[in-house]
Design a protein around this motif. Structure first.
Motif, PDB file in Angstrom:
ATOM      1  N   PRO A  58       0.819  -1.221   0.000  1.00  0.00           N
ATOM      2  CA  PRO A  58       0.000   0.000   0.000  1.00  0.00           C
ATOM      3  C   PRO A  58       0.849   1.265   0.000  1.00  0.00           C
ATOM      4  CG  PRO A  58      -0.285  -1.253   2.032  1.00  0.00           C
ATOM      5  CD  PRO A  58       0.569  -2.078   1.143  1.00  0.00           C
ATOM      6  N   MET A  59       2.063   1.168   0.546  1.00  0.00           N
ATOM      7  CA  MET A  59       2.946   2.343   0.579  1.00  0.00           C
ATOM      8  C   MET A  59       4.389   1.883   0.468  1.00  0.00           C
ATOM      9  SD  MET A  59       3.172   5.155   3.575  1.00  0.00           S
ATOM     10  CE  MET A  59       1.424   5.409   3.648  1.00  0.00           C
ATOM     11  N   GLY A  60       5.197   2.601  -0.292  1.00  0.00           N
ATOM     12  CA  GLY A  60       6.591   2.220  -0.477  1.00  0.00           C
ATOM     13  C   GLY A  60       7.406   2.391   0.801  1.00  0.00           C
ATOM     14  N   PRO A  61       8.594   1.767   0.859  1.00  0.00           N
ATOM     15  CA  PRO A  61       9.385   1.757   2.095  1.00  0.00           C
ATOM     16  C   PRO A  61       9.932   3.121   2.501  1.00  0.00           C
ATOM     17  CG  PRO A  61      10.582   0.687   0.286  1.00  0.00           C
ATOM     18  CD  PRO A  61       9.191   0.920  -0.199  1.00  0.00           C
ATOM     19  N   LEU A  62      10.189   4.015   1.546  1.00  0.00           N
ATOM     20  CA  LEU A  62      10.750   5.326   1.913  1.00  0.00           C
ATOM     21  C   LEU A  62       9.650   6.258   2.428  1.00  0.00           C
ATOM     22  CD1 LEU A  62      13.268   5.566  -1.045  1.00  0.00           C
ATOM     23  CD2 LEU A  62      13.801   5.141   1.362  1.00  0.00           C
ATOM     24  N   ARG A  63       8.506   6.227   1.768  1.00  0.00           N
ATOM     25  CA  ARG A  63       7.376   7.029   2.261  1.00  0.00           C
ATOM     26  C   ARG A  63       6.973   6.530   3.659  1.00  0.00           C
ATOM     27  NH1 ARG A  63       4.775   9.894  -1.365  1.00  0.00           N
ATOM     28  NH2 ARG A  63       5.114   8.356  -2.983  1.00  0.00           N
ATOM     29  N   THR A  64       6.985   5.215   3.842  1.00  0.00           N
ATOM     30  CA  THR A  64       6.650   4.654   5.164  1.00  0.00           C
ATOM     31  C   THR A  64       7.636   5.160   6.209  1.00  0.00           C
ATOM     32  OG1 THR A  64       5.819   2.661   4.105  1.00  0.00           O
ATOM     33  CG2 THR A  64       6.303   2.489   6.442  1.00  0.00           C
ATOM     34  N   THR A  65       8.925   5.183   5.863  1.00  0.00           N
ATOM     35  CA  THR A  65       9.942   5.653   6.817  1.00  0.00           C
ATOM     36  C   THR A  65       9.696   7.110   7.168  1.00  0.00           C
ATOM     37  OG1 THR A  65      11.505   4.087   5.860  1.00  0.00           O
ATOM     38  CG2 THR A  65      12.444   5.845   7.203  1.00  0.00           C
ATOM     39  N   ASP A  66       9.311   7.919   6.180  1.00  0.00           N
ATOM     40  CA  ASP A  66       8.994   9.329   6.442  1.00  0.00           C
ATOM     41  C   ASP A  66       7.832   9.449   7.440  1.00  0.00           C
ATOM     42  OD1 ASP A  66      10.927  10.509   4.924  1.00  0.00           O
ATOM     43  OD2 ASP A  66       9.566  11.513   3.536  1.00  0.00           O
ATOM     44  N   ILE A  67       6.845   8.601   7.294  1.00  0.00           N
ATOM     45  CA  ILE A  67       5.656   8.709   8.150  1.00  0.00           C
ATOM     46  C   ILE A  67       5.954   8.189   9.562  1.00  0.00           C
ATOM     47  CG2 ILE A  67       3.327   7.760   8.492  1.00  0.00           C
ATOM     48  CD1 ILE A  67       2.919   8.204   5.467  1.00  0.00           C
ATOM     49  N   VAL A  68       6.677   7.097   9.644  1.00  0.00           N
ATOM     50  CA  VAL A  68       7.039   6.560  10.973  1.00  0.00           C
ATOM     51  C   VAL A  68       7.961   7.536  11.700  1.00  0.00           C
ATOM     52  CG1 VAL A  68       8.296   4.705  12.149  1.00  0.00           C
ATOM     53  CG2 VAL A  68       6.756   4.148  10.277  1.00  0.00           C
ATOM     54  N   GLY A  69       8.862   8.173  10.961  1.00  0.00           N
ATOM     55  CA  GLY A  69       9.874   9.055  11.555  1.00  0.00           C
ATOM     56  C   GLY A  69      11.250   8.429  11.376  1.00  0.00           C
TER      57      GLY A  69
END
Ligand SMILES: NC(=O)c1ccc[n+]([C@@H]2O[C@H](COP(=O)([O-])OP(=O)(O)OC[C@H]3O[C@@H](n4cnc5c(N)ncnc54)[C@H](O)[C@@H]3O)[C@@H](O)[C@H]2O)c1
Length: 291
Positions: free
Chosen positions: A233-244
């Protein structure tokens, strides 16, 4: 053919009648909200009167959002907030959700054990501390396990049920059914660094950062490869941005201590964190974020 008995068990997932939550912050309030909607009575215990009032505000705000979506709300007296762990005396389940600090959690779990019935299940919502390390100081480690909820709790569909070496199988079964009763999927994971979700999620995220460092592709193209190619549903870099980025760096460092170089944080991740680019919360990580 399914026997009537099996069908009954499956059709009527049991909700704990009384749930205690120690620490009504972001996660604790979400956990309280989830069990309230499922019909449990929930006692949230905080460290002082002010934080208890804030915890009540968080849970009530979450309930109001559910009501706006048409969800039927529990009776007003189903929720109590206080500073007294005596409220846990009748609890079937108490979830510890105080900040991620080992000494703090050990103290919190001792307080919970001192307040609950012998047959109550005690769970920690820790995202990274070993369940066995926490269980080591407990009087009834067989009644203890990890329940790793995800943030934000109302929108998440998964809880990791983390079993310690001493957790009784019956406690795992009960906890799994309770998770299903609040409408979330349960996965049972043996106590191991990063459980299942963080270990796999961080492994993918770190490799994506290394690929960006090596100039293999842009952040957008790396993410699109996983989103379109693998239906994430979401790529790994965008996910990292959202998690912090700072949160991910902390987990990677911990996994590096446990598993070695395969989790060594890439220099790019360290540099961005050092520069204060922590992802969505600071407006910049691998992407630029605006309101
Ligand atoms: N935020 C996340 O994304 C996330 C996801 C999964 C798991 N977790 C884990 O959940 C736990 C809680 O995290 P959070 O984000 O809700 O933190 P938080 O800071 O929002 O909430 C912690 C709450 O605990 C209270 N507290 C502190 N000391 C206390 C004490 N001695 N007795 C009672 N209450 C006390 C604080 O007042 C606060 O309300 C941590 O172990 C964290 O690792 C967090």
């Amino acid at each position: 053919m399914t026997s009537p008995v099996t069908a009954t068990v499956r059709d009527t997932p049991s909700v704990p009648v009384v749930v205690g939550v120690l620490g009504g912050g972001r996660m604790g309030a979400g956990i309280a909200h989830a069990f309230l909607l499922a019909g449990a009575c929930v006692h949230v215990v905080e460290r002082d009167a002010e934080t208890a009032a804030q915890a009540r505000g968080r849970v009530e705000a979450a309930l109001a959002r559910s009501a706006a979506r048409g969800t039927r709300l529990p009776d007003a007296d189903a929720l109590t907030t206080s500073v007294d762990t005596g409220a846990f005396a009748e609890a079937d389940l108490v979830v510890e959700a105080v900040p991620e600090d080992r000494a703090l959690k050990l103290g919190a779990l001792a307080r919970i054990e001192g307040a609950v019935r012998d047959d109550a299940v005690v769970a920690s919502n820790t995202s990274s501390i070993s369940i066995d390390a926490l269980a080591g100081a407990m009087r009834r480690p067989q009644r203890f396990l990890g329940l790793h909820f995800f943030n934000p709790v109302p929108a998440s569909a998964l809880v990791e049920v983390v079993t310690g070496a001493d957790t009784a199988p019956e406690v795992v079964t009960r906890a799994t059914r309770w998770v299903e009763a609040i409408g979330k999927a349960a996965v049972v994971v043996r106590d191991a660094p990063g459980f299942a979700s963080s270990r796999l999620g961080v492994a993918l995220g770190l490799e994506a950062i290394r690929m960006l460092e090596e100039g293999v592709a842009s952040a957008q193209d790396i993410d699109t490869a996983m989103e379109r190619g693998y239906r994430h549903p979401m790529g790994p870099l965008r996910t990292t941005d959202i998690v912090g980025l700072d949160v991910r760096l902390g987990i990677a460092e911990e996994l590096e201590r446990a598993f070695g170089a395969r989790f060594t944080p890439p220099a790019l991740l360290r540099d961005l964190v050092a520069q204060g680019h922590l992802g969505r919360k600071t407006g910049r990580g691998f992407y630029e974020w605006s309101e």
